[in-house]
Scaffold this motif. Sequence first.
Motif, PDB file in Angstrom:
ATOM      1  N   ILE A 235      57.241  70.696 135.209  1.00 38.19           N
ATOM      2  CA  ILE A 235      58.244  70.998 136.227  1.00 38.19           C
ATOM      3  C   ILE A 235      58.557  69.676 136.937  1.00 38.19           C
ATOM      4  CG2 ILE A 235      58.772  72.333 138.305  1.00 38.19           C
ATOM      5  CD1 ILE A 235      58.368  74.080 135.749  1.00 38.19           C
ATOM      6  N   CYS A 251      55.532  80.173 144.505  1.00 36.83           N
ATOM      7  CA  CYS A 251      54.684  79.954 143.318  1.00 36.83           C
ATOM      8  C   CYS A 251      53.545  80.973 143.257  1.00 36.83           C
ATOM      9  CB  CYS A 251      54.119  78.539 143.333  1.00 36.83           C
ATOM     10  SG  CYS A 251      52.948  78.276 141.988  1.00 36.83           S
ATOM     11  N   ILE A 255      50.691  76.919 144.088  1.00 34.14           N
ATOM     12  CA  ILE A 255      50.823  75.453 143.996  1.00 34.14           C
ATOM     13  C   ILE A 255      51.848  74.974 145.016  1.00 34.14           C
ATOM     14  CG2 ILE A 255      51.547  73.555 142.486  1.00 34.14           C
ATOM     15  CD1 ILE A 255      50.704  75.422 140.126  1.00 34.14           C
ATOM     16  N   VAL A 257      54.407  73.094 145.261  1.00 25.78           N
ATOM     17  CA  VAL A 257      55.314  72.404 144.326  1.00 25.78           C
ATOM     18  C   VAL A 257      55.987  71.201 145.003  1.00 25.78           C
ATOM     19  CG1 VAL A 257      57.313  72.704 142.817  1.00 25.78           C
ATOM     20  CG2 VAL A 257      55.735  74.613 143.180  1.00 25.78           C
ATOM     21  N   VAL A 268      55.180  68.167 138.713  1.00 20.29           N
ATOM     22  CA  VAL A 268      54.086  69.062 139.108  1.00 20.29           C
ATOM     23  C   VAL A 268      52.927  68.789 138.154  1.00 20.29           C
ATOM     24  CG1 VAL A 268      53.327  71.476 139.235  1.00 20.29           C
ATOM     25  CG2 VAL A 268      55.609  70.846 140.061  1.00 20.29           C
ATOM     26  N   ILE A 274      51.469  77.699 135.352  1.00 12.64           N
ATOM     27  CA  ILE A 274      51.538  78.539 134.148  1.00 12.64           C
ATOM     28  C   ILE A 274      52.979  78.643 133.627  1.00 12.64           C
ATOM     29  CG2 ILE A 274      49.451  79.882 134.655  1.00 12.64           C
ATOM     30  CD1 ILE A 274      51.408  82.090 135.701  1.00 12.64           C
ATOM     31  N   PHE A 277      58.296  79.447 135.905  1.00 15.24           N
ATOM     32  CA  PHE A 277      59.642  79.027 136.337  1.00 15.24           C
ATOM     33  C   PHE A 277      60.125  79.697 137.615  1.00 15.24           C
ATOM     34  CE2 PHE A 277      59.872  78.421 131.619  1.00 15.24           C
ATOM     35  CZ  PHE A 277      59.741  77.052 131.668  1.00 15.24           C
TER      36      PHE A 277
END
Length: 382
Positions: A235, A251, A255, A257, A268, A274, A277
């Motif tokens: 990402i 998320c 996370i 992000v 990231v 995982i 998206f």
Amino acid sequence: MKDRVLSASPLRRKLRYFCLFAVNFYIVAHVLLWYGFDIKPWGKTAMTGVPALIRGNINSAAIMVAFIIASVFIFGRAFCGWACHIRGILELSDWVMRRLNIKGYMKLRRSNILLNTRYAWLLRMSAFAILLMPVALYLKKHSFSLTFDMRSPAPWTDLPGNEGLLFASQAPFNMAFSYNFSEIVFLVVLTLVIIFTATFFLNFFFGQGAFCRILCPYAFMLALFDNINPFQRKITRVGQCSGCRQCAASCPQGIDVSREIHHFNGKVRSRECIKCFTCVDTCEGRVLKDTSVAAAPQVIPRAEYDRRPWHNEFKNMQSIEAIGPTLDFVSIILSVFCGAIASRLGGFWFFVGTIVGFVVIRLTIRFLSQLIRGASIVPQEK
Ligand code: SF4
Ligand code: SF4
Ligand code: SF4
């Protein structure tokens, strides 16, 4: 904060849910074909391929595990986000709890409080080591030998009802099954309901995706292969980030992000990612993309993140129950131990025993801690 996960680009979210559902559907269809119609194209495809690989048994499960590991080098842990049957049931629990609008859970979810200490790798490693213990014992007795059998093990191996018994043959109590069609359906439904209930309670007490974040031994194994390939898709920031942190709040793995892309050259890097998206679809400015190319430099001034993601423990992301690494370690080891005892009933019960053990141990620690300190040890929602 508004739940943007539900409102953001529903198409990809629905596609991911469909894939997770399809994996569970495949497993059920495989079992029904095998036991109900005697159609046996290949054996069980599951993470049990790890011990098989170590023992030298090349079977369908071992081949699948090899593919999964190879996929991590290219896509990261996309297998977890899109093709793991447990993740499918976990997301279903999350979906049900959101629909039921369970207040405590929604609050936990909005704060994105998940148990993820910086010592999580140690806990996971312990879980993985304990899982591999039977393999080590096997290898001690039998020498490594290369075998090839695509039809072994049978799809229902280690699950309730395997070999016509509800529990493993060495279990102190048991119940026999004759494998007619209605009994197969009953066993499949029973297994799914048990997994759903266990993940429901784990999510309820410890937040969205708690099993993946805390207990799954395979998460440690997959994370080992993450971030190795310099061309791995990640990402990535492809535009100018405003620092609004909607991505971080959405998320499911907790996370941060926004902080990740600030500190790690627009990428990231968290091994918890995982590839669901959700962050990409949540970002209104279309700033994020899954790519292996270099990130766009950030030229627009933005609020600085002076501390790295794992320093931000009590705010939003990468957050924890602040009970410290020793208690974290002890509680995971004890819960894995509970799983090992439960696995006397069969491999499947390791999963249930570990979750039940973990919930009971953590809630006891919470209760005792509150009793002693007279205050909540769980970070409160801001
Ligand atoms: S962490 Fe474990 S349970 Fe979760 S999606 Fe990955 S392999 Fe499946
Ligand atoms: S990446 Fe998008 S959602 Fe995340 S902080 Fe930047 S602008 Fe906001
Ligand atoms: S960082 Fe983005 S893609 Fe990765 S788990 Fe979080 S929301 Fe999903």
